[in-house]
Every structure is written in structure tokens, then in C-alpha cells.
Scaffold this active site. Structure first.
Site, PDB file in Angstrom:
ATOM      1  N   HIS A  79     -13.411  -7.180 -10.265  1.00  0.00           N
ATOM      2  CA  HIS A  79     -14.077  -7.110  -8.949  1.00  0.00           C
ATOM      3  C   HIS A  79     -15.231  -8.115  -8.759  1.00  0.00           C
ATOM      4  CE1 HIS A  79     -15.610  -5.215  -5.270  1.00  0.00           C
ATOM      5  NE2 HIS A  79     -16.548  -5.622  -5.671  1.00  0.00           N
ATOM      6  N   TYR A 137     -16.146 -11.686  -5.594  1.00  0.00           N
ATOM      7  CA  TYR A 137     -17.405 -12.002  -5.039  1.00  0.00           C
ATOM      8  C   TYR A 137     -17.628 -13.565  -5.460  1.00  0.00           C
ATOM      9  CZ  TYR A 137     -18.171  -7.434  -3.210  1.00  0.00           C
ATOM     10  OH  TYR A 137     -17.830  -6.109  -2.537  1.00  0.00           O
ATOM     11  N   HIS A 180      -5.329  -5.823   2.402  1.00  0.00           N
ATOM     12  CA  HIS A 180      -6.502  -5.985   2.443  1.00  0.00           C
ATOM     13  C   HIS A 180      -6.932  -7.275   1.812  1.00  0.00           C
ATOM     14  CE1 HIS A 180     -10.784  -5.135   1.045  1.00  0.00           C
ATOM     15  NE2 HIS A 180     -10.145  -5.550  -0.335  1.00  0.00           N
ATOM     16  N   PHE A 181      -6.510  -7.594   0.722  1.00  0.00           N
ATOM     17  CA  PHE A 181      -6.852  -9.037   0.026  1.00  0.00           C
ATOM     18  C   PHE A 181      -6.358 -10.250   0.696  1.00  0.00           C
ATOM     19  CE2 PHE A 181      -3.726  -7.903  -3.327  1.00  0.00           C
ATOM     20  CZ  PHE A 181      -3.043  -8.829  -3.374  1.00  0.00           C
ATOM     21  N   HIS A 182      -5.229 -10.114   1.542  1.00  0.00           N
ATOM     22  CA  HIS A 182      -4.824 -11.276   2.272  1.00  0.00           C
ATOM     23  C   HIS A 182      -5.869 -11.334   3.413  1.00  0.00           C
ATOM     24  CE1 HIS A 182      -1.297 -11.267  -0.066  1.00  0.00           C
ATOM     25  NE2 HIS A 182      -1.173 -12.639   0.319  1.00  0.00           N
ATOM     26  N   ARG A 230       3.172  -1.377  -3.439  1.00  0.00           N
ATOM     27  CA  ARG A 230       2.884  -3.047  -3.462  1.00  0.00           C
ATOM     28  C   ARG A 230       3.749  -3.591  -4.775  1.00  0.00           C
ATOM     29  NH1 ARG A 230      -3.163  -3.811  -5.855  1.00  0.00           N
ATOM     30  NH2 ARG A 230      -2.352  -5.769  -6.112  1.00  0.00           N
ATOM     31  N   ARG A 231       3.574  -4.635  -4.963  1.00  0.00           N
ATOM     32  CA  ARG A 231       4.174  -5.444  -6.298  1.00  0.00           C
ATOM     33  C   ARG A 231       5.783  -5.100  -6.579  1.00  0.00           C
ATOM     34  NH1 ARG A 231       0.077  -2.110  -8.890  1.00  0.00           N
ATOM     35  NH2 ARG A 231      -1.943  -3.035  -8.945  1.00  0.00           N
TER      36      ARG A 231
HETATM   37 FE1  HAS Z   1     -11.375  -5.526  -2.035  1.00  0.00          FE
HETATM   38  C1  HAS Z   1      -8.880  -4.245  -3.578  1.00  0.00           C
HETATM   39  C2  HAS Z   1     -13.152  -2.629  -2.053  1.00  0.00           C
HETATM   40  C3  HAS Z   1     -14.479  -6.934  -0.397  1.00  0.00           C
HETATM   41  C4  HAS Z   1     -10.495  -8.681  -2.633  1.00  0.00           C
HETATM   42  N1  HAS Z   1      -9.953  -6.224  -2.919  1.00  0.00           N
HETATM   43  C5  HAS Z   1      -9.051  -5.783  -3.660  1.00  0.00           C
HETATM   44  C6  HAS Z   1      -8.080  -6.650  -4.273  1.00  0.00           C
HETATM   45  C7  HAS Z   1      -8.496  -7.804  -3.913  1.00  0.00           C
HETATM   46  C8  HAS Z   1      -9.605  -7.615  -3.166  1.00  0.00           C
HETATM   47  C9  HAS Z   1      -7.794  -9.195  -4.571  1.00  0.00           C
HETATM   48  O1  HAS Z   1     -12.711   0.220  -3.725  1.00  0.00           O
HETATM   49  C10 HAS Z   1      -6.865  -5.909  -5.049  1.00  0.00           C
HETATM   50  C11 HAS Z   1      -6.807  -6.142  -6.488  1.00  0.00           C
HETATM   51  C12 HAS Z   1      -5.744  -5.889  -7.212  1.00  0.00           C
HETATM   52  O2  HAS Z   1      -4.694  -6.690  -7.185  1.00  0.00           O
HETATM   53  O3  HAS Z   1      -5.265  -4.584  -7.261  1.00  0.00           O
HETATM   54  N2  HAS Z   1     -13.370  -5.051  -1.191  1.00  0.00           N
HETATM   55  C13 HAS Z   1     -13.707  -3.608  -1.358  1.00  0.00           C
HETATM   56  C14 HAS Z   1     -15.169  -3.420  -0.705  1.00  0.00           C
HETATM   57  C15 HAS Z   1     -15.615  -4.562  -0.136  1.00  0.00           C
HETATM   58  C16 HAS Z   1     -14.384  -5.481  -0.727  1.00  0.00           C
HETATM   59  C17 HAS Z   1     -15.994  -2.139  -0.577  1.00  0.00           C
HETATM   60  N3  HAS Z   1     -12.254  -7.249  -1.422  1.00  0.00           N
HETATM   61  C18 HAS Z   1     -13.353  -7.761  -0.910  1.00  0.00           C
HETATM   62  C19 HAS Z   1     -13.567  -9.190  -0.927  1.00  0.00           C
HETATM   63  C20 HAS Z   1     -12.404  -9.668  -1.554  1.00  0.00           C
HETATM   64  C21 HAS Z   1     -11.617  -8.443  -1.889  1.00  0.00           C
HETATM   65  C22 HAS Z   1     -14.539  -9.920  -0.231  1.00  0.00           C
HETATM   66  C23 HAS Z   1     -12.039 -11.072  -1.617  1.00  0.00           C
HETATM   67  C24 HAS Z   1     -12.748 -12.206  -1.409  1.00  0.00           C
HETATM   68  N4  HAS Z   1     -11.245  -3.933  -2.502  1.00  0.00           N
HETATM   69  C25 HAS Z   1     -11.708  -2.640  -2.482  1.00  0.00           C
HETATM   70  C26 HAS Z   1     -11.161  -1.432  -3.591  1.00  0.00           C
HETATM   71  C27 HAS Z   1      -9.935  -2.033  -4.123  1.00  0.00           C
HETATM   72  C28 HAS Z   1     -10.004  -3.452  -3.301  1.00  0.00           C
HETATM   73  C29 HAS Z   1     -11.464  -0.360  -3.643  1.00  0.00           C
HETATM   74  C30 HAS Z   1      -9.039  -1.317  -4.864  1.00  0.00           C
HETATM   75  C31 HAS Z   1      -7.987  -0.902  -3.929  1.00  0.00           C
HETATM   76  C32 HAS Z   1      -6.944   0.044  -4.882  1.00  0.00           C
HETATM   77  O4  HAS Z   1      -6.935   1.311  -4.871  1.00  0.00           O
HETATM   78  O5  HAS Z   1      -6.031  -0.854  -5.572  1.00  0.00           O
HETATM   79  C33 HAS Z   1     -16.793  -4.830   0.586  1.00  0.00           C
HETATM   80  O6  HAS Z   1     -17.344  -5.954  -0.325  1.00  0.00           O
HETATM   81  C34 HAS Z   1     -16.433  -5.318   1.796  1.00  0.00           C
HETATM   82  C35 HAS Z   1     -17.826  -5.359   2.618  1.00  0.00           C
HETATM   83  C36 HAS Z   1     -17.830  -6.282   3.825  1.00  0.00           C
HETATM   84  C37 HAS Z   1     -18.285  -5.855   5.215  1.00  0.00           C
HETATM   85  C38 HAS Z   1     -18.083  -6.822   6.253  1.00  0.00           C
HETATM   86  C39 HAS Z   1     -19.187  -7.754   6.985  1.00  0.00           C
HETATM   87  C40 HAS Z   1     -18.853  -8.452   7.617  1.00  0.00           C
HETATM   88  C41 HAS Z   1     -19.078  -9.926   7.540  1.00  0.00           C
HETATM   89  C42 HAS Z   1     -18.644 -10.728   8.902  1.00  0.00           C
HETATM   90  C43 HAS Z   1     -19.614 -10.669   9.944  1.00  0.00           C
HETATM   91  C44 HAS Z   1     -19.065 -11.321  11.147  1.00  0.00           C
HETATM   92  C45 HAS Z   1     -19.479 -12.154  12.030  1.00  0.00           C
HETATM   93  C46 HAS Z   1     -18.865 -12.952  13.097  1.00  0.00           C
HETATM   94  C47 HAS Z   1     -21.166 -12.565  11.935  1.00  0.00           C
HETATM   95  C48 HAS Z   1     -18.982  -4.807   5.292  1.00  0.00           C
HETATM   96  C49 HAS Z   1     -20.283 -10.289   6.850  1.00  0.00           C
HETATM   97  C50 HAS Z   1     -19.640 -13.319  14.368  1.00  0.00           C
HETATM   98  C51 HAS Z   1     -18.667 -12.386  15.623  1.00  0.00           C
HETATM   99  C52 HAS Z   1     -18.990 -12.579  16.672  1.00  0.00           C
HETATM  100  C53 HAS Z   1     -18.292 -11.514  17.658  1.00  0.00           C
HETATM  101  C54 HAS Z   1     -20.341 -13.527  17.233  1.00  0.00           C
HETATM  102 CU    CU Z   2     -13.051  -4.228  -6.101  1.00  0.00          CU
END
Ligand code: HAS
Ligand code: CU
Length: 547
Positions: free
Chosen positions: A222, A226, A373-375, A438-439
């Protein structure tokens, strides 16, 4: 040499470029594998010459998820450190040593995968067994990256000694946080590889404790995500404002969000193991709560991005509710690519919150939703930001200019990426909700009704994947152009300044002992009891499952 004027010596430029070469070669190879996978999964292609689907999938995951990212990040961070706190000749030598150790490790692992001796995917779950050289190679990559950690720590330490009482430059602070996070996280993967996998694959141990290995992997897995995200955030907080003609919204807020990432990234690995027996539900619940804590710094980041965009636009005189939005420099790829990355992070992060919600995780776990999700996260938000960085970083390092033509091509590249990924990742999310695993390679699952529903989405993924592959070719072309052919000139290394009337950043934000202490305490709290439980209650270890 103009790079000297920019505070980057020829030596520093070569160092970062060495890392970037590996990153972009990885992009090309890994991207091709991705294309092959979508074609196989849609039933349109059978792999020739006895190549196995899972071999291709392992190359894809390892080379993009582990090699491209780590090399790009470490190279980029060296450039940031050289630019903000400097790098001495001796530190530079160690940095090169780290590079070579990482490269040798990568090559070892890559050879085993290419020989079909390590088709274990990037998570290398036991009891799938790979050739020992695969694990030894991975261990070398980690050791090489630790050298980078210590070089970066030393760089800031030396700067601090020479600038007593001053706060560290924001980007150097961020790099050190990311490397601390990486160092603490990789202790887990190093432990499982050295203590469990290597002896087992060499035949010294007959069985392996599967749950211990998975727990140690996700202790690392995890924070790994980050480690990918934070360099993108570095660019969002401290570089994008300069590109759009603004200032850093809040230095303190940026530092606070990085500190929160350090503390809350690690004690949350169980959210990848929610369906696994053998872990007490209370501890799963506690780690889910901590996972929700780690969402906060991303929400802080979203808030500061909006604020920074709006303040900059209004200062330039753009009125109305959304005037500032329309007038952002959409035609500048250095802004456009990361901005599309940010936009993608809104659905990507929402998906993460769904994954982390214990009950909803039951619906999506092990389905291709997770791949979707991760793509969106790493393969869109993060990588588009990395591309956005490359458009100015590479010319700044090679003493060239980003031409109008390359800027335009970059914009086309970004659009292609966004379209391809929307199709591919969208189809993955929906298909996941329909229960598709998946996989897994192509299968009709005996023609069941449910599996028939999936095939259209597989086709959509193949279409999206093909579009993305065009995007990859374009990006590699741009890389080659910026490295070797673009006209000579001076490209700006954009680092934004703080608002002049900003409140001074509180010094406690740089209290490393406090943050590392709290991080360790949180890890011990979240892992000690469940880990003892896992070891005491484990079923007998598993013999290898060898292909
Ligand atoms: Fe995830 C699985 C939960 C973020 C990558 N994640 C994965 C896997 C990968 C991955 C690679 O809880 C698969 C692993 C595997 O092979 O099994 N993930 C989260 C949560 C977040 C999260 C809670 N993940 C990421 C990020 C990754 C990433 C970042 C890569 C870089 N993820 C999970 C969970 C799994 C999971 C479970 C397991 C699933 C399972 O069952 O296998 C949080 O950090 C997300 C928080 C983000 C936000 C978004 C904030 C938005 C922002 C953009 C603002 C936009 C602006 C644009 C300012 C709340 C900062 C302006 C726009 C205008 C219109 C002006
Ligand atoms: Cu994670």
C-alpha cells in the site's frame, strides 16, 4: 552548457537521464505487453511461440508497476534535490552506485521472467514459486533504492547544517518524506523476500507461511502506491503553480499533507486482505479506519489545487464563477497533461474509497474492477503527471527546447491517453461489477450466461488498450526527440514561490523525530497483535506451486 546556469551540472543531468532511459524503455516494453493482454483476454489473439499469458502479465506488472515508476521517481527526485539543496561529488558517486545495483537487480529479475521461470505476477503471492534469481534481483532493486534514500537524506542534512534555523526547500522536504516512506515500507518486502522467499525457492525451506508473506507484502504494497503518487503531488504543489503563473497556495498545508502520508500510508495494508481468513476482523476494521485517515491528505491536496487555480485566475483578472477555469493554460502540455491526471484522480480516488469500504470490498475484490481502479490511479493520474514533468525536465537536462510541435504532440498524446483509458478502465470497472475476475487469461467459462455478458467489455478493453498503445509510441517518440533531436536552448526548471504574505511555516513540521516516531508507533499499533496472531494461528506452511 546551459544546464549549469540552471543549477544542474552535467553530472547531475546525466544521473537523472540514466534513470529516465530505463523508465522510458520500460514504458515501451511494458506497454506492448499490456496491449497483448487485452488482445488475448478478448479472444482475438493467441500468443505465439509458447509464450504464456501469465508470463506477459508478469512482465507488464513488474516492468511498469515496479521498474518504470521506481526509476522515474528516483531520477526525478535527484533532479529536484540537485536543484534545491545540491549534490556533492561524493553523494553523486553513491547515487550512481545505487543506479547500477538497481539495474543489475532489474536485469536479473527480467531474465528469469523472460525465460518463463517467474510467471508469478508483480505481487509474487506464495505459494507460486519463481526462480531464486527473480527474488534476488528484486532484493537488489530494493537495496539500490536504499542507497538513493540515504543519499537524499544526506543531501538535506548537509544543507540544513549549512543553513541553520532556515526551513528546508519545500521540494527537498517532500523528497525526504517520500524516501522515508519508501525506506520504512520496503523493510516489509525485504523481510519476506530474504527470510521467506529466497530460502524457500533455493530449497532450504520446504514450505512457506502464505499469510505471513502476504501480510509483509501488503505492509509494503500500500505505501508503494503513495510512493508513486507523492512525486506527482510534488509537481502539483510546487511546479504547476509556476507553470500557470501563480504561487504555492500554502507551504504549510503542502508539508502537512506529506507528513500525514508518511504516518498513515503504512499501517493500512489489511485493506488488501479484507477477504483473507486468519486476520482478526477487529484489526481489519482498525486498518480500514486508518485507510480513511490517509484519504485526508488527498482531500487537502484537492482543496489546495482548486484554491491555487482560482486565486491565480482571479489575480489575472478573470471574473465570473468559472472564468479562472476557462483561462487556465490548456494549450501548455506541461500543465495540460498533469491537469488531466488530476481530473482522473476524482473518479480514481472515489473508486479507492469504495474499495476501502469493508462491505463494498466484498463486491469488487479480485474482480477486474480493481484493475480498472489502478489504471486510473497509477496509470493515468501518476503517469500523466510524470509525462507532464518529462516535457520540461528532459529538455532542461539535455539543454534543449520543447518545440511548438512537440508541445502539440504532447497534447494529442494526453488526449489519446485520456480516451484510451476512459474506454479501457471504464469497461474494467463495469465488467468487475458483473463479477469478472482479474489476473485471468481468456476463457469462455463453459459458455455460461454470466461470462457471455463479459465479452463485450473485454472487446472494449482491447480497443482502449490499442489506443493506449498508440499513446505509448507517441510518448516514446517525444522522449527520443527531447533527448536527442530537439533544438538546443534553455528550458525552464519551473519551481514556484510562496505567496509573499504567507504565514511562516511552523518549524514543528520539520521535526523528523516526531514524525518518524509517530509513524513507527502507528505501525506497531496496527500490526503487532495481528501479526503475532497470524504467526501463532497459521495453518502448516505451503509447499511450492511450481509451473
Ligand atoms: Fe488503491 C487497490 C484503496 C489510491 C493503486 N490501489 C489498489 C491496487 C493498486 C492501487 C495498484 O481499500 C491493486 C493492488 C493489487 O494488485 O491487488 N486506493 C485506495 C484508497 C485510495 C487509493 C482509499 N490506489 C490509490 C493510488 C494508487 C492506487 C493513489 C496508485 C498511485 N486501493 C484501495 C483498496 C484496494 C486498492 C482498498 C484493494 C482492493 C482489493 O480488494 O483488492 C485513496 O488514496 C484515494 C484518495 C483520493 C481522493 C481523490 C482526491 C482528488 C484529487 C484530485 C483533485 C482534482 C483537481 C482537478 C484539483 C479522495 C487530489 C481540478 C479540476 C477542476 C475541474 C478545476
Ligand atoms: Cu492500498
Amino acid at each position: 552548457m546551459n544546464t549549469e546556469k540552471l543549477g544542474l551540472t552535467k553530472f547531475d543531468s546525466k544521473l537523472t537521464m540514466a534513470f529516465l532511459y530505463v523508465a522510458f524503455i520500460s514504458l515501451l516494453i511494458g506497454g506492448l505487453m499490456g496491449l497483448l493482454q487485452t488482445l488475448v483476454r478478448s479472444g482475438t489473439l493467441e500468443l505465439p511461440w509458447g509464450i504464456d499469458y501469465y508470463q506477459v502479465l508478469t512482465v507488464h506488472g513488474v516492468i511498469l508497476g515496479l521498474v518504470l515508476t521506481t526509476f522515474f521517481i528516483i531520477g526525478f527526485q535527484y533532479a529536484l534535490m540537485a536543484k534545491t539543496v545540491g549534490i556533492s561529488k561524493k553523494q553523486g558517486k553513491y547515487a550512481w552506485l545505487g543506479f547500477w545495483v538497481m539495474l543489475i537487480g532489474t536485469t536479473m529479475s527480467a531474465i528469469t521472467i523472460l525465460l518463463g521461470k517467474a510467471s508469478v505476477l508483480y505481487t509474487f503471492y506464495a505459494p507460486l514459486k519463481a526462480h531464486p534469481a527473480f527474488y534476488i534481483g528484486l532484493a537488489l532493486v530494493v537495496v539500490g533504492s536504499w542507497i538513493a534514500c540515504f543519499v537524499n537524506f544526506r543531501q538535506l542534512y548537509v544543507w540544513k547544517k549549512e543553513h541553520k534555523g532556515e526551513k528546508s526547500p519545500l521540494l527537498s522536504f517532500m523528497v525526504v518524506i517520500n524516501m522515508l516512506l519508501w525506506f520504512i515500507a520496503t523493510l516489509g518486502v525485504a523481510a519476506t523476500v530474504l527470510i521467506q522467499f529466497i530460502p524457500w525457492s533455493l530449497g532450504y525451506a520446504e514450505t512457506i507461511n502464505v499469510l505471513v508473506s502476504r501480510t509483509l507484502f501488503w505492509y509494503f504494497g500500500h505505501p508503494l502506491v503513495y510512493f508513486w503518487l507523492l512525486p506527482a503531488y510534488m509537481a502539483w504543489y510546487a511546479i504547476i503553480p509556476k507553470i500557470i503563473g501563480g504561487k504555492i497556495f500554502s507551504d504549510s498545508l503542502a508539508r502537512l499533507s506529506f507528513v500525514l502520508f508518511l504516518m498513515f500510508s503504512i499501517p493500512v495494508g489489511f485493506h488488501h486482505q479484507l477477504t483473507e481468513p486468519g486476520i482478526d476482523p477487529t484489526w481489519k476494521f482498525i486498518q480500514v479506519v486508518l485507510t480513511f485517515m490517509v484519504i485526508i491528505p488527498s482531500l487537502l491536496t484537492a482543496f489546495s489545487m482548486f484554491a491555487m487555480f482560482e486565486i491565480t485566475g482571479r489575480r489575472k483578472g478573470f471574473k465570473g464563477l468559472f472564468g479562472w477555469f476557462k483561462h487556465l493554460p490548456w494549450k501548455d502540455v506541461r500543465f495540460f497533461a498533469p491537469m488531466v491526471g488530476m481530473l482522473a484522480f476524482i473518479p480514481a480516488g472515489t473508486g479507492g474509497i469504495i474499495n476501502a469500504s469493508h462491505q463494498l470490498n466484498n463486491v469488487i475484490h479480485n474482480t477486474i474492477w480493481v484493475t480498472g481502479h489502478f489504471h486510473l490511479t497509477v496509470a493515468t493520474t501518476v503517469i500523466l503527471t510524470f509525462f507532464g514533468i518529462s516535457y520540461w525536465l528532459i529538455p532542461a537536462l539535455t539543454g534543449r527546447k520543447l518545440t511548438f510541435k512537440m508541445n502539440k504532440l504532447g497534447i494529442i498524446q494526453t488526449i489519446i491517453w485520456a480516451v484510451g483509458m476512459s474506454i479501457m478502465s471504464g469497461a474494467m470497472h463495469i465488467q468487475g461489477l458483473l463479477g469478472a475476475p482479474r489476473r485471468s487469461s481468456y476463457s469462455t467459462y463453459g459458455g455460461t450466461e454470466q461470462a457471455t455478458d463479459w465479452i463485450g467489455y473485454q472487446m472494449a478493453q482491447a480497443i482502449g488498450g490499442s489506443i493506449l498503445f498508440i499513446g505509448i509510441i507517441l510518448m516514446v517518440y517525444i522522449f527520443v526527440n527531447l533527448t536527442f533531436f530537439a533544438p538546443k536552448g534553455v528550458e525552464e526548471f519551473p519551481i514556484a514561490e510562496e505567496e509573499s504574505d504567507a504565514e511562516p511555516t511552523p518549524m514543528f513540521l520539520e521535526n523528523w523525530k516526531l514524525w518518524v516516531g509517530l509513524t513507527v508507533a502507528l505501525i506497531l499499533f496496527a500490526y503487532t497483535i495481528p501479526f503475532i496472531d497470524i504467526i501463532q494461528q497459521s495453518p502448516p506452511g505451503s509447499p511450492p506451486f511450481d509451473w
